[in-house]
Scaffold this motif. Sequence first.
Motif, short mmCIF file in Angstrom:
data_model
loop_
_atom_site.label_atom_id
_atom_site.label_comp_id
_atom_site.label_asym_id
_atom_site.label_seq_id
_atom_site.Cartn_x
_atom_site.Cartn_y
_atom_site.Cartn_z
N UNK A 259 -8.39 -6.58 1.20
CA UNK A 259 -7.72 -6.04 2.38
C UNK A 259 -8.70 -5.43 3.38
N UNK A 260 -9.97 -5.22 2.95
CA UNK A 260 -10.99 -4.57 3.78
C UNK A 260 -10.60 -3.13 4.12
N UNK A 261 -9.65 -2.57 3.38
CA UNK A 261 -9.13 -1.23 3.65
C UNK A 261 -9.02 -0.46 2.35
N UNK A 262 -9.32 0.85 2.39
CA UNK A 262 -9.15 1.71 1.23
C UNK A 262 -8.39 2.96 1.64
N UNK A 263 -7.45 3.38 0.81
CA UNK A 263 -6.72 4.63 1.00
C UNK A 263 -7.38 5.69 0.12
N UNK A 264 -7.71 6.83 0.70
CA UNK A 264 -8.35 7.92 -0.04
C UNK A 264 -7.40 9.10 -0.12
N UNK A 265 -7.07 9.49 -1.36
CA UNK A 265 -6.21 10.65 -1.59
C UNK A 265 -7.01 11.70 -2.35
N UNK A 266 -6.35 12.82 -2.64
CA UNK A 266 -7.09 13.95 -3.22
C UNK A 266 -6.82 14.21 -4.69
N UNK A 267 -5.88 13.50 -5.32
CA UNK A 267 -5.56 13.82 -6.70
C UNK A 267 -5.25 12.61 -7.56
N UNK A 268 -5.35 12.81 -8.87
CA UNK A 268 -5.06 11.74 -9.83
C UNK A 268 -3.65 11.19 -9.66
#
Length: 604
Positions: A259-268
């Motif tokens: 997808x050439x895209x990454x989602x970054x979140x803060x927790x498991x």
Amino acid sequence: MGRGLISEDVINQVRDRADIAEVVGHHVSLTRAGQNLKGLCPFHQEKSPSFTVSPSRQIFHCFGCGAGGNVFTFLMRITGANFPETVRELGQKFGIDVPDSAPSAGPHAAQASRLEPLNRAVTAWFQQNMRDGVTGATARDYLASRGIHAGTIDRFEIGCAPAEWDGLIKALSKQDFSQSDLAAAGLTVAREHASGAYDRFRARVMFPITDLRKRVVGFGGRILGEGTPKYLNSPDTPLFKKGQTLYALDLAREAIARLKTVIVVEGYFDAVALHQAGLTHTVATLGTALTAEHIQVLRRFASNVVLLFDPDQAGVRAALRGLDLFVNSGIGVKVVTLPAGEDPDTYMRKEGPEAFARLEEKAPSLLDFALEHSLSTAESSTIEGRIRSVDDVLRILQKSEHPIEREERIRVVAERLGISQQRLIERYPALVQSEDRRPAAAQSANPPPATFKGVSEERDLVYLLLHGHLTSADVQRLRPEAFSVPACRSLVEAALSRLDPDGRVGLRLLLDAVADHPDCGSLATELSMREDHFDDVRAHVAGCLETLDRKQAEAVFRNLIAQLKAAEREGRAEDARMLNAQVNELRMQKAGRPSTGMLSLVKE
């Protein structure tokens, strides 16, 4: 035998099965560029792609930093593994049995190798606890309340730690793991006022943290019930560095590259919930803010990043830190803000992935997000007050290496403030570089490939050698000692030791042999990737060989003259006579006349 006591036959089997384009594609976002593939180099910061992969030659080369090699070299650099480990892991992927090699040297490497099976055993123990009817009941109920399905639990290898103080210590001791290794892995904590240790993780849902080599490198635990801290991570160990590791990246890597895209979140739980909802291009930080090392990892796979920040002052600070990190990364960044009171986990369960996709589509850029919140919190409505409110943003914009991008961002800031760009430039003169500095800035973003000034015949001969344009007769005329550039000399030496029965060079064998050579590896991949043009290849080869022969003859002549002078100065008559004969012979050969006698070329 091959390196690390692995046979050359096994190494060749693994190399033949492993497609470098596929392997590199798991780590770097690649696009087609003619016969090759290009992407942003994972080994240095750059905005324009100079990292090139050749599927036909099975090599890579970065024309920015000079890194190059074959599939083994790439994986060794990207993962930090040694050669035997890399061959073994690739062999396992393709079903090739690779015998165990000699152990890695050094106490640090030896300890890291012991922690790998230990962490895997601990993961299995946590999972066993989760499946136990009594021990895992509370954890299973909690996960069910969070909407985590059984299949997701298995995929992420989620387990649980019992409430006992030494449950893990007892269980792993029975498997012959030492107390010192348990401590080194961060699994136990030494007692302050007594001897011995206790388990670091107790009464927690446990998340194994796996690296891109599928090694369990650490753990994260969420408390079951009341207690602090709510979330607890492994400390840094020989295998684990929080500031360099992203949770679920091993599971997300293929989707991110696609997808050439990454989602970054803060927790498991946020990462697990988004994966479960089908957003498998999601990763999470491990209790730390994003770091430059994280950005370096992300840019290997993605050209776009979606950040999920809380809409509070901590979120704004995180956005500003992110803007600082991303400013010269070549990555596009958007910020998704969820409705008040929601986190990715709860929002996904309530609204589903379609609603999240709509939020992502409308999400502002990281710059707009930072500006909006900076302006909304400004105490003054005056122009100067509004400018002061975005001072941090302006300071970050000064760091942009690309003048066009910098000016475009200044324009956006000026529009949001409702003032002219000139007002901002007056406040921060460095925001716009003068015209005479721009070429230097552009050049630094794309360093030119290395060249060999003054020895073009050496470079061209090696280039033509690597592209298969030298005949067996040409190859026979190559003399390593005639090459003045060490990298060229090493390449020619390697080539001459790998001749086919017909006297030609085995190019694939040569490239594989010098892939990680400290002197000539980078030169070999660079010249192999280049597409130089010669009007008459045969005439150019002949000219280069003649020039090389002439230069070598001149060097020999100068050396003999120097020896002759020294012999005559020191009164070594016999040596002087012999050297004079050799000098005279070379002189006559150069003049095209037969030698007619002895003639001293050294003035008395």
